[in-house]
Design a protein around this motif. Structure first.
Motif, mmCIF file in Angstrom:
data_model
loop_
_atom_site.group_PDB
_atom_site.id
_atom_site.type_symbol
_atom_site.label_atom_id
_atom_site.label_comp_id
_atom_site.label_asym_id
_atom_site.label_seq_id
_atom_site.Cartn_x
_atom_site.Cartn_y
_atom_site.Cartn_z
ATOM 1 N N MET A 140 50.246 46.449 28.991
ATOM 2 C CA MET A 140 49.629 46.677 27.694
ATOM 3 C C MET A 140 48.246 47.311 27.815
ATOM 4 S SD MET A 140 50.175 46.426 24.517
ATOM 5 C CE MET A 140 51.272 45.211 23.816
ATOM 6 N N LEU A 141 47.502 46.921 28.862
ATOM 7 C CA LEU A 141 46.132 47.413 29.008
ATOM 8 C C LEU A 141 45.975 48.300 30.244
ATOM 9 C CD1 LEU A 141 43.859 44.386 27.948
ATOM 10 C CD2 LEU A 141 44.272 46.522 26.732
ATOM 11 N N GLU A 142 47.056 48.908 30.679
ATOM 12 C CA GLU A 142 46.979 49.762 31.869
ATOM 13 C C GLU A 142 45.906 50.840 31.663
ATOM 14 O OE1 GLU A 142 50.767 51.126 33.130
ATOM 15 O OE2 GLU A 142 49.985 51.876 35.049
ATOM 16 N N GLY A 143 44.937 50.867 32.601
ATOM 17 C CA GLY A 143 43.914 51.907 32.556
ATOM 18 C C GLY A 143 42.819 51.700 31.526
ATOM 19 N N TRP A 144 42.861 50.598 30.798
ATOM 20 C CA TRP A 144 41.846 50.396 29.745
ATOM 21 C C TRP A 144 40.486 50.097 30.367
ATOM 22 C CZ3 TRP A 144 39.461 45.682 27.555
ATOM 23 C CH2 TRP A 144 38.730 45.964 26.391
ATOM 24 N N VAL A 145 39.485 50.859 29.976
ATOM 25 C CA VAL A 145 38.127 50.598 30.435
ATOM 26 C C VAL A 145 37.328 50.091 29.237
ATOM 27 C CG1 VAL A 145 36.058 51.543 31.509
ATOM 28 C CG2 VAL A 145 38.322 52.425 32.150
ATOM 29 N N PRO A 146 36.917 48.816 29.269
ATOM 30 C CA PRO A 146 36.241 48.240 28.096
ATOM 31 C C PRO A 146 34.915 48.942 27.830
ATOM 32 C CG PRO A 146 36.829 46.539 29.704
ATOM 33 C CD PRO A 146 37.041 47.862 30.369
ATOM 34 N N PRO A 147 34.555 49.105 26.561
ATOM 35 C CA PRO A 147 33.246 49.687 26.252
ATOM 36 C C PRO A 147 32.118 48.667 26.296
ATOM 37 C CG PRO A 147 34.491 49.389 24.238
ATOM 38 C CD PRO A 147 35.375 48.922 25.361
ATOM 39 N N TYR A 148 32.409 47.452 26.761
ATOM 40 C CA TYR A 148 31.320 46.466 26.884
ATOM 41 C C TYR A 148 31.627 45.519 28.037
ATOM 42 C CZ TYR A 148 34.104 42.721 24.696
ATOM 43 O OH TYR A 148 35.047 41.771 24.419
ATOM 44 N N ASP A 149 30.544 44.971 28.619
ATOM 45 C CA ASP A 149 30.666 44.012 29.715
ATOM 46 C C ASP A 149 30.788 42.595 29.155
ATOM 47 O OD1 ASP A 149 30.534 45.423 32.133
ATOM 48 O OD2 ASP A 149 28.332 45.524 32.099
ATOM 49 N N ALA A 150 31.575 41.782 29.838
ATOM 50 C CA ALA A 150 31.564 40.354 29.536
ATOM 51 C C ALA A 150 30.174 39.808 29.848
ATOM 52 C CB ALA A 150 32.607 39.626 30.392
ATOM 53 N N THR A 151 29.771 38.740 29.150
ATOM 54 C CA THR A 151 28.468 38.130 29.428
ATOM 55 C C THR A 151 28.352 37.725 30.897
ATOM 56 O OG1 THR A 151 28.215 37.356 27.160
ATOM 57 C CG2 THR A 151 26.967 36.169 28.851
ATOM 58 N N VAL A 152 29.437 37.161 31.464
ATOM 59 C CA VAL A 152 29.343 36.733 32.879
ATOM 60 C C VAL A 152 29.151 37.949 33.796
ATOM 61 C CG1 VAL A 152 30.588 34.553 32.667
ATOM 62 C CG2 VAL A 152 31.890 36.656 33.109
ATOM 63 N N VAL A 153 29.727 39.078 33.431
ATOM 64 C CA VAL A 153 29.545 40.293 34.247
ATOM 65 C C VAL A 153 28.111 40.795 34.113
ATOM 66 C CG1 VAL A 153 30.219 42.720 34.456
ATOM 67 C CG2 VAL A 153 31.975 40.942 34.281
ATOM 68 N N ALA A 154 27.590 40.753 32.866
ATOM 69 C CA ALA A 154 26.197 41.154 32.662
ATOM 70 C C ALA A 154 25.284 40.277 33.517
ATOM 71 C CB ALA A 154 25.828 41.040 31.192
ATOM 72 N N ARG A 155 25.638 38.993 33.640
ATOM 73 C CA ARG A 155 24.798 38.087 34.446
ATOM 74 C C ARG A 155 24.928 38.389 35.939
ATOM 75 N NH1 ARG A 155 24.919 32.456 30.813
ATOM 76 N NH2 ARG A 155 23.900 33.489 29.060
ATOM 77 N N LEU A 156 26.158 38.746 36.372
ATOM 78 C CA LEU A 156 26.326 39.148 37.776
ATOM 79 C C LEU A 156 25.470 40.375 38.061
ATOM 80 C CD1 LEU A 156 30.214 38.921 38.366
ATOM 81 C CD2 LEU A 156 28.462 37.263 39.064
ATOM 82 N N ARG A 157 25.494 41.324 37.140
ATOM 83 C CA ARG A 157 24.718 42.560 37.343
ATOM 84 C C ARG A 157 23.227 42.250 37.372
ATOM 85 N NH1 ARG A 157 28.661 46.488 36.753
ATOM 86 N NH2 ARG A 157 30.045 46.350 34.935
ATOM 87 N N ALA A 158 22.784 41.410 36.422
ATOM 88 C CA ALA A 158 21.349 41.080 36.371
ATOM 89 C C ALA A 158 20.916 40.363 37.643
ATOM 90 C CB ALA A 158 21.072 40.208 35.139
ATOM 91 N N ALA A 159 21.843 39.623 38.262
ATOM 92 C CA ALA A 159 21.503 38.882 39.488
ATOM 93 C C ALA A 159 21.724 39.734 40.741
ATOM 94 C CB ALA A 159 22.330 37.601 39.564
ATOM 95 N N GLY A 160 22.167 40.977 40.553
ATOM 96 C CA GLY A 160 22.281 41.900 41.685
ATOM 97 C C GLY A 160 23.487 41.681 42.583
ATOM 98 N N LEU A 161 24.588 41.157 42.066
ATOM 99 C CA LEU A 161 25.784 40.977 42.902
ATOM 100 C C LEU A 161 26.682 42.210 42.800
ATOM 101 C CD1 LEU A 161 24.860 37.945 42.093
ATOM 102 C CD2 LEU A 161 27.131 37.336 42.936
ATOM 103 N N PRO A 162 26.909 42.918 43.876
ATOM 104 C CA PRO A 162 27.830 44.058 43.831
ATOM 105 C C PRO A 162 29.242 43.569 43.500
ATOM 106 C CG PRO A 162 26.524 44.096 45.849
ATOM 107 C CD PRO A 162 26.311 42.756 45.208
ATOM 108 N N ILE A 163 29.891 44.235 42.544
ATOM 109 C CA ILE A 163 31.246 43.830 42.137
ATOM 110 C C ILE A 163 32.260 44.658 42.916
ATOM 111 C CG2 ILE A 163 32.864 43.699 40.205
ATOM 112 C CD1 ILE A 163 30.396 43.214 38.384
#
Lengths: 505, 102, 493
Positions: free
Chosen positions: C96-119
């Motif tokens: 159903m969501l093959e290839g879907w790129v969300p236009p927004y980050d989950a809050t937990v992802v935003a927190r990973l990014r703010a904390a500098g964790l490479p995904i």
């Protein structure tokens, strides 16, 4: 679809055999800055899909957060309708699929509305004159969200049938709505249409006074549904009900009730049965046509919205909000009538025309009550009737009406020219001042030009002039008329009179 | 509660859920669901035998009045909003013709 | 295998802080490891090499410039593909969501990014997190690194396998009925489901809203606590998020002291129906706790045995509503029905939902639609919500007597692929131990305690604590972690 063979029984005849059982549902779109569950703006008429976010687009993972101001508005509406305010209530999901509804469920309230058990006393104008007060009981008022808008492309323009495809704009999706549901309204059959109109009109006055919505029926920020069934007189048998959706003017509410009564009667007379269905009202000919048939498939599978916390308004908050309520409509009507020195008939006409707020606003802008009433119930009511719209939806504001009266009072235009100013403003030509200058409507009070015209009139009417010289001042009217004619109405009649008398004294 | 669920019932549920199940799928679900329902239907008896008024729990952690101020927050641009759309036109989502009216 | 991938998050953080290694080196080592083994495991649905390396380089630069960076900055993490990321697709394991790129980050992802964790990438899962084996992924199953003929558990099986096989030191999973803890147990890693509302659900594709929680997976209790600390905490975008300070889980994970604590064995979660090797490993672990100074007692939680029934009503009901939005109108797969000229939106919706959803998803949607339909609501959904209250009462009563509850995480060790595919109910019964925590909203952590003596596969023990006492399970798990021989996977086999 309306079939050609369908017989519509004349209203007066229908109500000799049937009693209407009527209920109304009104959706009020709140004027909050943001949507019900997200921080998107709510401006009317924005470019498509410019006021959207993951929440109101129903993107995977998005979650709602309740707008406090919308809850406040819901409570104020509830209080103004003398409702009880729930100590604890929840949102619920109403599950059904429709492309303009992004989550395929509407976040609404089900068995726990925020406001319930209220009433509104409405003044219903009677045909024989005077008014009658009818108490319309409110079952509930609850919070929910609006849907997006679809544009049907191909086939007949804008119509759903025959379209090739549809285009969806979600700017409106998620705008807060308050749904106000009445209990069955028990009134004599002949009054039903007028009661329906009076209820919606006076509910709108209340909503406007609360300042919780633009309440523009033409823009869909106030939408009325009419639920109606007929019961054969004295039978006690309840009929099947139709729901006429989104009727979009006060006048149409009345017409929809009349039409549906006649239609139901026609079907029942012929031994047919009414389908439980939604119907659409057609402004052009005042008829309704079949929408969607209600069926077992309408199983909305309501359940409490797990993504939202319950709303438990503290009694302190509710009382604080009670303190912000405007004067109750019936008290306000009494006060204004006294202040304006209106007769009962004047007041009835004003309320009946849906002009109370408009007159009040015009008076507030500096016009005398009599003049304000004269314009709104005269020139403007005629225009609204011609355009098939409500007074409030005319493209003119009370402030503009006051400004035009101000031009008259200042002698810059006379009554006749003022009508042209109204025409110009309604045609979108600008402010009253702009219309006066672009149409060149200002009266001439320049003594040079007027003096010349007066001289010519005296010369052309020596007999009349002599009569005036002889002291028959009332003969001046003929000369003034001649001057006005020459100036094509654009003369200050008072000044012309002065000049005539001066020159012939 | 009887958990008899006919093939027609499954077809009706699938249509409520807007899934056009194939004949095979209807057969399979018609066979699987009753066993699952037999198991889960036990909750009714459990509640009855609890012998008192047990309130339903809709929120695991009780909270109330979680609200936000009525302040506009930036949302998505139209391009972002339409980025996942199967089709679009005139800055709107393009969908096949809609039959029913709500 | 590079030495860097053998290290845990805490050790990596220390070396990064001390300038011994760079994040670019650490991240590259893990990407290489993924390249080495993931063709056999299929733990990842997407590898985000470019963005991971960019984050790593950025963190290195900030460190080099003397900037004060968060503890885990530079330590790479894998993210379950149910959690929205703007720079990598998010498929929820569904066509159903093959290839879907969300236009927004989950809050937990935003927190990973703010904390500098490479995904590092997005990990495989059962479609929309519905399953206990990862066999329901539309993109093919993840395999258990301890035995690639076996399932890794589910639904966060990709995250579990990635951490167990040293493809990632840390991963985020989601847990609706055990989806972090059970795969943790099956693959020998630590998996924590926080208190409901402890971690934001905003931007996490919803399965069952009143049950879903995001949580950390790692190879040690401390590592899990470090990641927990990064993602937890109040989020104004999630109305069910708890507006209170996060318990100090890192301090608890460092403490690891059970002396004087009362630990309750849940009578209903063990014994008959439990694999002997699992039961033996569990009994051994409990014995260790007693020796370390805990008082171990047995407690009764009679309503727990109805957890599965309640769960398989509440969850599918919410699923049927949450997944209604996948209708081919605004995003996702759009399929026209075959043989229908000029189909309507309604027909396209139905055809797309049939084509886009897998069997398990459809099964649960239909079940949930039934449970909510008029005439059945009270008997099914309504009763199930009442059983939740009974289960919460059992927890409350138990926590009057003890500080922490303990049980096996799952009744068995990892089974062979396909072994339970034909019997959905049998698969559902695997969730018996983990479901009560979701229904009541309490925190639960699965700790690997060794290998079962009958199958040679990892066994997990689950600790449960009252809501908001997440630190308690970290403390007890850290204590037991020191006493048992944690299973270490030498190489994928």
């Amino acid at each position: 679809m309306t079939t050609a063979t369908q017989k519509i029984v004349p209203f007066d005849e229908a109500i000799t055999r049937y009693d209407p059982v009527m209920g109304l549902e009104v959706h009020v779109e709140l004027n909050t800055a943001t949507k019900m569950f997200c921080g998107c703006a709510t401006a009317f008429g924005a470019e498509p899909n410019t006021q959207v976010c993951p929440v109101c687009l129903g993107l995977p993972g998005a979650l709602p957060v309740v707008n406090a101001k919308a809850v406040e508005s819901a409570i104020r509406i509830g209080l103004a309708l003398s409702c009880d305010i729930a100590e604890w209530c929840r949102f619920a999901r109403k599950n059904y699929f429709y492309p303009d509804m992004p989550k395929n469920f509407q976040t609404s309230q089900y068995d726990e509305p925020i406001a319930f058990d209220g009433y509104l006393d409405v003044e219903v104008p009677l045909e024989e004159g005077g008014t009658r007060t009818v108490r319309v009981e409110i079952e509930r008022a609850h919070m929910e969200e609006d849907t997006g808008k679809s544009l049907h492309v191909g086939g007949a323009t804008g119509r759903i049938h025959g379209a090739d495809h549809s285009l969806l704009d979600y700017n409106r999706a998620g705008i807060p709505l308050i749904e106000i549901v009445t209990r069955t309204i028990h009134v004599p059959a002949e009054l039903a249409p007028a009661v329906a109109r009076a209820f919606v009109t006076q509910l709108r006055d209340l909503i406007v006074a609360l300042d919780v919505s633009d309440a523009r029926m033409d823009q869909g920020s106030l939408r009325a549904d009419v639920n109606l069934s007929l019961s054969p007189k004295d039978s006690g048998v309840l009929g099947t009900r139709s729901e006429t959706k989104n009727v979009n003017s006060f006048r149409s509410v009345e017409r929809a009730v009349r039409y549906e009564i006649g239609r139901h009667a026609g079907v029942l007379d012929a031994g047919g049965s009414i389908l439980q269905e939604t119907r659409h009202f057609h402004e052009a000919n005042g008829s309704t046509s079949a929408g969607r048939e209600k069926s077992d498939a309408d199983d909305y599978r309501y359940f409490p919205e797990p993504d939202l916390a319950p709303v438990a308004p503290s009694r302190e908050w509710v009382e604080e909000l009670r303190g912000t309520l405007p004067e109750p409509p019936s008290e306000r009507r009494r006060r204004l009538q006294a202040e304006w020195e209106f007769s009962d008939l004047d007041m009835r006409d004003t309320v009946g025309a849906g002009a109370l707020d408009l007159v009040a606003a015009t008076v507030a802008a500096g016009t005398t009550p009599a003049a304000a009433k004269k314009w709104w119930l005269g020139e403007l009511a005629r225009r609204a009737n011609e355009d098939g719209t409500d007074l409030a939806d005319l493209p003119i504001t009370p402030e503009q009406v006051a400004a035009i009266q101000g031009l008259i009072d200042a002698g810059r235009v006379n009554d006749k020219l003022a009508r042209q100013v109204f025409e110009g403003v309604l045609a979108g030509e600008g402010t009253p001042d702009e219309v006066v200058s672009t149409r060149g409507l200002e009266v001439v009070s320049d003594d040079g030009a007027l003096g010349d015209a007066v001289d010519r009139a005296i010369e052309a009417n020596p007999d009349v002039a002599q009569k005036i010289r002889d002291g028959k001042v009332q003969a001046a009217g003929a000369l003034i008329g001649a001057v006005m004619k020459e100036m094509r109405g654009q003369a200050d009649a008072g000044r012309v009179r002065e000049l005539v008398l001066e020159k012939l004294s | 509660m009887s958990s008899a669920l006919s093939r027609e019932d499954v077809a009706h549920l699938a249509s409520l859920a807007r899934i056009s199940l194939s004949e095979d799928e209807l057969d399979r679900l018609g066979a699987e669901l009753p066993a699952i329902l037999d198991h889960v239907a036990a909750v009714q008896g459990v509640v009855e035998s609890a012998g008192e008024d047990v309130a339903p729990m809709s929120h695991p952690v009780p909270v109330a009045n979680v609200m936000r101020e009525d302040v506009v927050r930036p949302g998505l641009t139209p391009d972002e909003a339409l980025s996942g759309a199967p089709a679009s036109e005139e800055q709107r989502f393009l969908v096949p013709k809609i039959l029913g009216e709500e | 295998m590079s030495d860097l991938t053998r290290l845990g998050a805490a050790e990596l953080a220390e070396k990064l802080a001390g300038g011994e290694v760079t994040s670019v080196d650490v991240t590259r080592a893990h990407l290489e490891r993924i390249g080495e083994v993931d063709s056999r495991l299929h733990a990842f649905l997407h590898v985000g090499e470019e963005s991971a390396m960019a984050t790593a380089a950025d963190v290195d630069a900030r460190r080099a410039a003397g900037e004060d960076v968060p503890t885990l900055a530079g330590v790479p993490v894998a993210v379950k593909d149910l959690i929205n990321t703007t720079d990598q697709p998010t498929t929820a394991g569904s066509r159903m969501l093959e290839g879907w790129v969300p236009p927004y980050d989950a809050t937990v992802v935003a927190r990973l990014r703010a904390a500098g964790l490479p995904i590092l990438g997005k990990t495989n899962l059962d479609e929309f997190a519905m399953g206990s084996s990862n066999e329901h992924s539309a993109y093919g199953p993840t395999r258990n690194p301890w035995d690639t003929d076996r399932i890794p558990g589910g639904s966060s099986g990709g995250s579990a396998a990635a951490v167990a096989s040293h493809e990632a030191p840390l991963a985020l999973g989601t847990d609706t009925g055990g989806s972090i803890r059970q795969p943790g147990a099956m693959t020998g890693v630590v998996g924590m489901k926080p208190t409901y509302g402890g971690v934001s659900r905003y931007g996490v594709v919803a399965m069952a809203s009143s049950l879903d929680q995001v949580g950390p997976m790692a190879r040690s209790v401390l590592d899990a606590a470090l990641l927990h600390e990064v993602v937890a905490g109040h989020d104004p975008l999630d109305s069910t998020s708890i507006d209170a300070p996060v318990p100090d889980v890192v301090a608890a994970a460092r403490r690891g002291d059970v002396s004087g604590l009362k630990i309750g064995i849940v009578r209903e979660l063990g014994g008959e129906g439990f694999q002997p090797g699992v039961q033996a490993a569990f009994d051994g672990a409990v014995e260790q706790l007693a020796q370390a100074g805990a008082e171990v007692v047995e407690v009764a939680c009679p309503s727990f045995r109805h957890g599965i029934a309640a769960y398989y009503l509440v969850m599918p009901s919410e699923v049927s509503s949450n997944l209604a939005r996948f209708d081919a109108m605004r995003y996702g797969l759009r399929v026209s029905p075959e043989g229908v000229p000029d189909p309507s939106a309604e027909q396209v919706m139905s055809a797309s939902r049939d084509a886009g959803f897998g069997d398990e998803v459809k099964r649960r949607i239909v079940l949930g639609t039934y449970a909510l339909s008029s005439g059945y609501y009270d008997a099914y959904y309504g009763s199930a919500q009442k059983v939740r209250t009974l289960i919460a009462r059992d927890f409350a009563a138990a926590f009057e007597q003890v500080d922490v509850l303990v049980s096996p995480t799952a009744p068995t060790t990892a089974w062979r692929l396909g072994e339970k595919s034909d019997d959905p109910l049998a698969m559902y019964l695997e969730d018996v131990c983990t479901i009560p925590a979701n229904l009541a909203g309490v925190p639960g952590l699965s700790l690997p305690v060794g290998l079962a003596d009958d199958t040679g596969l990892p066994v997990g023990v689950q600790f449960l604590a009252p809501a908001l006492a997440d630190d308690r399970v970290y403390n007890v798990a850290a204590a037991l972690e020191r006493l048992v021989a944690a299973p270490v996977l030498e190489e994928v086999r």
